[in-house]
Design a protein around this motif. Sequence first.
Motif, mmCIF file in Angstrom:
data_model
loop_
_atom_site.group_PDB
_atom_site.id
_atom_site.type_symbol
_atom_site.label_atom_id
_atom_site.label_comp_id
_atom_site.label_asym_id
_atom_site.label_seq_id
_atom_site.Cartn_x
_atom_site.Cartn_y
_atom_site.Cartn_z
ATOM 1 N N LEU A 75 0.769 -0.946 0.315
ATOM 2 C CA LEU A 75 -0.246 0.018 0.085
ATOM 3 C C LEU A 75 0.677 1.680 -0.202
ATOM 4 O O LEU A 75 0.399 2.351 -0.996
ATOM 5 C CB LEU A 75 -0.541 0.034 1.379
ATOM 6 N N PHE A 76 1.752 1.226 0.690
ATOM 7 C CA PHE A 76 3.059 2.115 0.525
ATOM 8 C C PHE A 76 3.291 2.938 -1.188
ATOM 9 O O PHE A 76 3.866 3.766 -1.217
ATOM 10 C CB PHE A 76 4.445 2.135 1.969
ATOM 11 N N GLY A 114 -5.600 8.428 -0.353
ATOM 12 C CA GLY A 114 -6.535 8.319 1.014
ATOM 13 C C GLY A 114 -6.616 6.563 1.412
ATOM 14 O O GLY A 114 -6.493 6.314 2.847
ATOM 15 N N ILE A 115 -6.723 6.554 0.210
ATOM 16 C CA ILE A 115 -7.210 4.892 0.768
ATOM 17 C C ILE A 115 -5.938 4.391 0.829
ATOM 18 O O ILE A 115 -5.892 3.175 1.829
ATOM 19 C CB ILE A 115 -8.044 3.809 -0.668
ATOM 20 N N THR A 166 -15.484 4.562 -0.235
ATOM 21 C CA THR A 166 -16.395 5.252 -1.152
ATOM 22 C C THR A 166 -15.690 6.207 -2.494
ATOM 23 O O THR A 166 -16.283 6.085 -3.202
ATOM 24 C CB THR A 166 -16.792 6.317 -0.211
ATOM 25 N N LYS A 167 -14.153 6.267 -2.267
ATOM 26 C CA LYS A 167 -13.921 6.649 -3.664
ATOM 27 C C LYS A 167 -13.360 6.206 -4.770
ATOM 28 O O LYS A 167 -12.091 7.035 -5.159
ATOM 29 C CB LYS A 167 -12.777 8.279 -3.460
ATOM 30 N N ILE A 168 -13.277 4.745 -4.310
ATOM 31 C CA ILE A 168 -12.928 3.149 -5.704
ATOM 32 C C ILE A 168 -13.485 3.737 -6.652
ATOM 33 O O ILE A 168 -12.547 4.193 -7.573
ATOM 34 C CB ILE A 168 -12.871 2.131 -4.943
ATOM 35 N N GLY A 207 -9.890 5.602 -6.523
ATOM 36 C CA GLY A 207 -8.802 4.766 -5.383
ATOM 37 C C GLY A 207 -9.168 3.775 -5.906
ATOM 38 O O GLY A 207 -7.945 2.914 -4.664
ATOM 39 N N TRP A 208 -9.618 3.315 -6.873
ATOM 40 C CA TRP A 208 -9.008 2.016 -7.068
ATOM 41 C C TRP A 208 -7.085 1.708 -8.129
ATOM 42 O O TRP A 208 -6.498 0.591 -7.589
ATOM 43 C CB TRP A 208 -9.141 1.202 -8.924
ATOM 44 N N PHE A 209 -6.469 2.981 -8.391
ATOM 45 C CA PHE A 209 -5.626 3.345 -8.632
ATOM 46 C C PHE A 209 -3.944 2.899 -7.380
ATOM 47 O O PHE A 209 -4.036 2.020 -8.032
ATOM 48 C CB PHE A 209 -5.500 4.396 -8.959
ATOM 49 N N PRO A 210 -4.433 2.668 -6.061
ATOM 50 C CA PRO A 210 -3.647 2.465 -5.576
ATOM 51 C C PRO A 210 -3.823 0.623 -5.305
ATOM 52 O O PRO A 210 -3.202 -0.111 -4.678
ATOM 53 C CB PRO A 210 -3.625 3.146 -4.560
#
Length: 610
Positions: free
Chosen positions: A101-102, A357-358, A406-408, A412-415
């Motif tokens: 995730l980092f 954020g995610i 909720t931002k996926i 938010g799908w990218f990270p």
Amino acid sequence: MLGAIGVVYGDIGTSPLYALKESFIGPHPMAVDRLHIFGVISLIFWSLMLVVTVKYVFVAMRADNRGEGGSLALLSLIQRSLPGRKWTASLVTMGVLATCLFYGDAMITPAISVLSAVEGLTIVEAGLQPLVIPISIGILVGLFLVQARGTARVGAMFGPIVLVYFAALAVLGVNNIALHPDILGALSPNWAVEFFLYNPKLAFLAMGSVFLAVTGAETLYADMGHFGRKAIGFSWLGLVYPCLMINYMGQGALLLSNPAAAENPFYLMAPEWARLPLVGIATLATIIASQAVISGAFSVTHQAVQLGFLPRLKTMQTSAKAAGQIYIPAVNWLLLAMIIILVLGFKESTNLASAYGIAVTGTMLITTLMLAFLVFQVWNWNRFLAIPIIGIFALVDGIYFASNITKIPDGGWFPLVVAAISFTVLTTWARGRQLLRKALEENSVPLQVFVKSAKSAFRARGTSVFMSSSADGIPSALLHNLKHNQVVHERVVILTVKVEGVPHVDAANRSETKEVGDGFYRVILHYGFMEEVDIPGDLQRVTDAGGPFDMMRTSFFLGRQKLIATKERPGMALWRERLFAWMLKSSESAMEFFRLPINRVIELGSQVQI
């Protein structure tokens, strides 16, 4: 403290550029009125208090692995304290996932930080909008080009610049607070509670944008080894936290008198004549924020290589004094390519904020779970104290994570994609190494048996060093050498490099020697996961393996395996075996990684099925 301010706080320090703006005009816009302004600022203040001050400064930074922090260091600390427990595999999975995730965070942080700073040009002159992306990409390319010079040189001038930046944050905040001093009331938690009671759904969704004020908190823990717990803690409490909150309250005061300023409250706080210089200072600060994340990516990758989750990568030491200052070209150029794709694809910092954020919330949630293991199993805190503390951390991190989910669809799908790919690569390499070691051990023989069978072989003058991944058995290169050449040297050293679960190993504990007899020795060199491996240098300090080592009379034998992926043997899926085979083939030569003398190395190849 000045060094910590210059490197550690670049990320969280640039959050005022976009956090409040995204809270009001982001994916879930809301009315710019007194309730929402006070509610958002109250949420920011208490989030920084609970997440950064209490969780990281007061609790997590106590969990240092001999001075080092971060997910992998925390994982190694727990494993060393509680070896062989049944939940070790789950802990390893969490540590690896936090690392993956980092990487997503390391790509988004430079893109959103630089873009949000350069977008200040459009506040100065609207006609400059077409130049925002080219200027941003130019700055990012320049930043990555100078990485090879080392973070010491790049970071030497950063401390004073960030100090000026934080001073500017405070001055802008104070000037605007003076116009609406009642904004100070937003520090009360009552406003956050009232915001949630008024519109629970909107408040929950707003948490995804409010969290942008907290991004960078994980860096405090990860960079602890560079500056120390006290320097990071004192600089946060004495300078960074107050300056950030003064600026956020200043932006809130501006919005009370001019709701339209939500378009970009950070820059609109400044008088018109000061906006262009402010763009320059903010851009320098975002470059510094990016530098901190890039350095962190190098450090995390180096730890992953040493702990066996990534193949050998070319690593350059950029400082003769600081062992942790390294440069990994493959990571540098891959990060740059992905960041440029992000800038061109998302185009605006507002769009990127949806992707941001995610990854950070996921990492923070995992850190909380790992801290729970540490608090209950290693530190053995009183449960009446530990349960409420860990419970509050888990609740706050859980709400932030759920809100960011909720931002996926909006980015938010990218990270998550980056994390999934990274997780596949890291786990494939770790599992592949296990299968390869098992396959090699099947053809191995006990050392004592081999020594007896080698008595009839011709003994050549000098010393041979055979690299072995295992401290047991015989390396395949030694078997092949005897089988095909019918010769062994007067002194044969079977050398194993073992990376321990600590950042650094004392020089006195570097080597371990066992004499087998008839000129055969087994030597183990111990290294910390933050250290560079230097076999020739450390062998010359070994004196209990048949005398000193003369590099001009020592030959190093390396085994190079060509992997054959097959369905015949139980192991991984065929595509993962092929991926592992490609990574093994592409990894840096062991000769360069272990710093072996070029003209003293012999490689012996073999084919292995996994």
